[in-house]
Design an enzyme around this catalytic site. Structure first.
Site, short mmCIF file in Angstrom:
data_model
loop_
_atom_site.label_atom_id
_atom_site.label_comp_id
_atom_site.label_asym_id
_atom_site.label_seq_id
_atom_site.Cartn_x
_atom_site.Cartn_y
_atom_site.Cartn_z
N ARG A 24 47.12 36.59 44.13
CA ARG A 24 46.97 35.37 43.54
C ARG A 24 47.96 35.15 42.34
O ARG A 24 48.86 34.41 42.55
CB ARG A 24 45.48 35.18 43.04
CG ARG A 24 45.35 33.85 42.50
CD ARG A 24 45.76 33.46 41.03
NE ARG A 24 45.23 34.30 40.13
CZ ARG A 24 45.65 34.56 38.95
NH1 ARG A 24 46.75 33.73 38.68
NH2 ARG A 24 45.38 35.43 37.91
N ASP A 25 47.97 36.08 41.50
CA ASP A 25 48.75 36.07 40.34
C ASP A 25 50.14 36.35 40.87
O ASP A 25 51.36 35.83 40.57
CB ASP A 25 48.27 36.89 39.23
CG ASP A 25 48.82 36.47 37.73
OD1 ASP A 25 49.66 35.38 37.81
OD2 ASP A 25 48.35 37.02 36.71
N HIS A 218 44.19 41.73 31.27
CA HIS A 218 45.02 41.17 31.99
C HIS A 218 46.29 41.23 31.24
O HIS A 218 46.42 40.05 30.90
CB HIS A 218 44.54 39.85 32.54
CG HIS A 218 45.25 39.21 33.38
ND1 HIS A 218 44.97 38.98 34.62
CD2 HIS A 218 46.53 38.35 33.29
CE1 HIS A 218 45.96 38.09 35.29
NE2 HIS A 218 46.81 37.64 34.36
N HIS A 220 50.33 41.00 31.22
CA HIS A 220 51.91 40.88 32.15
C HIS A 220 52.72 41.73 31.27
O HIS A 220 52.41 42.19 30.21
CB HIS A 220 52.44 39.40 32.00
CG HIS A 220 51.38 38.60 32.93
ND1 HIS A 220 52.04 38.30 34.05
CD2 HIS A 220 49.99 38.13 32.88
CE1 HIS A 220 51.07 37.46 34.90
NE2 HIS A 220 49.98 37.38 34.10
N CYS A 251 53.35 33.36 35.87
CA CYS A 251 52.43 32.01 35.97
C CYS A 251 53.46 31.03 35.89
O CYS A 251 54.43 31.06 35.00
CB CYS A 251 51.77 31.89 34.72
SG CYS A 251 50.84 30.25 34.60
N ASN A 260 52.73 41.05 36.73
CA ASN A 260 51.56 41.90 35.84
C ASN A 260 51.93 43.49 35.85
O ASN A 260 52.56 43.59 36.57
CB ASN A 260 50.15 41.56 36.61
CG ASN A 260 49.71 40.17 36.81
OD1 ASN A 260 50.29 39.29 37.57
ND2 ASN A 260 48.67 39.90 35.91
#
Ligand code: HMG
Ligand code: MG
Length: 317
Positions: A24-25, A218, A220, A251, A260
């Site tokens: 996803r990310d 989370h 990055h 993002c 990430n």
């Protein structure tokens, strides 16, 4: 060396749950559309490598994130394996919830912002409006028995607003958790956080009744701080860590966000500390090398680079 020497450290958890966000990310920022079969294969391989918690996709407006416009088709391809409480999907609004429920999703993640600027950039809503948008989503999701995660972005700095006061982050975090969410993920969306900041924020959240048992982190890796910040969070008692296989990601609505924390770099660090993750590092590296081939460029992960043999260091050491 293909694995680190194990030397435990007092005060670290025995086990960590890696919350894998590569599909996803990791993929949401890719300009070239990745075929849905490749995404399904990526997710199957991540699960086969021992990752238990795997976020699969987003049910957002396709015009906003074209790469993930195939979310319904992806869940269709994954079948039962994609309809579990450990396969969350991102959902911003009721339209997204309807689509996720129609595909049998059992877990969702809403995603808010600590700052007004990013709420507008990412959700086309002010901060208050965005929380109002989440209210019926969480209410209905809980009534359907779904597991609900709340992401909170820009917890450690914002590219438009600069420093973000800890009190402000705690205030929005409380509002998100008060909606009835099961877990809060603290997003360092642009990777500017540092270790002391992590401790201060976790302390401040704890003072407001949001303890480490409810929190995931989370990070990055834009400024190379993601692993250090993760270890600070673990020392503080956090046991859920978000990471992206091969270090994919970013993002599309946060300028300067890169990938990430790479899952492989995390697994190497945790393995050295004797912390259980259940992940087969070799299988994970093979998966990231395969995915890098699909995307046409090498993984930024140091551990992938070495273990995949591109530098030869794993054999020569
Ligand atoms: P909007 O433009 O205000 O939405 O966007 P709208 O309600 O006016 O609708 C516009 C069109 O989109 C309409 O279509 C809707 O039906 C459709 P039209 O009638 O014009 O044909 N639409 C949808 N279609 C499919 N699924 C939906 C949906 N909703 C509306 N769910 C909206 C508001 C929230 C939809 C938009 O801003 C959006 O989709 N944003 C998502 C952005 C995003 O996905 N960002 C990346 C994820 S967050 C992140 O990466 C950070 C994180 O990793 C943590 C961290 O690192 O900090 C989680
Ligand atoms: Mg992110």
């Amino acid at each position: 060396m293909r694995r680190p020497q194990r030397e435990a450290l007092l005060g670290m958890p025995e086990r960590v749950t890696i919350y894998e966000v590569g599909a996803r990310d990791g993929l949401q920022n890719e300009r070239t559309l990745v075929p849905v079969e490749v995404k399904a294969q990526f997710i199957r391989r991540l699960v086969a490598a021992g990752l238990d918690m795997v976020e699969t996709t987003s049910f957002v407006a396709p015009s906003w994130v074209p790469q993930l416009a195939d979310s319904a088709a992806l869940l269709g391809l994954l079948g039962e394996a994609g309809r579990r409480r450990n396969r969350p999907v991102l959902v911003p609004n009721e339209r997204g919830l309807d689509a996720a429920l129609a595909q049998g999703a059992q877990a969702i993640a809403i995603f808010g912002s600590s700052t007004e600027s990013f709420a507008r950039k990412n959700l086309n809503r002010g901060l208050d409006e965005s929380i109002a948008m989440f209210v019926p989503v969480v209410e209905r999701a809980r009534a359907e028995g779904l597991w609900v995660r709340a992401y909170l972005s820009m917890c450690f700095g914002d590219p438009w607003e600069g420093e973000v006061p800890i009190d402000q982050v705690v205030d929005v975090a409380s509002r998100m958790m008060d909606l009835g969410c099961d877990q809060l993920s603290l997003g360092d969306t642009i990777g500017t956080g540092t270790t002391g900041h992590v401790h201060r924020l976790l302390d401040a959240l704890d003072d407001k009744g949001i303890g480490v048992g409810d929190i995931g982190v989370h990070f990055h890796d834009t400024y190379g701080q993601a692993l250090a910040n993760t270890l600070a969070a673990l020392a503080h008692g956090v046991t859920v860590v978000d990471a992206s296989a091969g270090g994919l990601g970013g993002c599309p609505y946060a300028m300067s966000a890169t990938g990430n924390l790479a899952t492989e770099d995390l697994v190497w660090a945790l393995d050295g500390l004797g912390i259980e993750t259940g992940v087969d590092l070799e299988a994970l590296v093979e998966t990231s090398v395969w995915m890098a081939g699909q995307l046409g460029r090498p993984s930024p992960s140091r551990v992938v680079t070495v273990l995949a043999g591109t530098t030869g260091a794993a054999e020569n050491d």
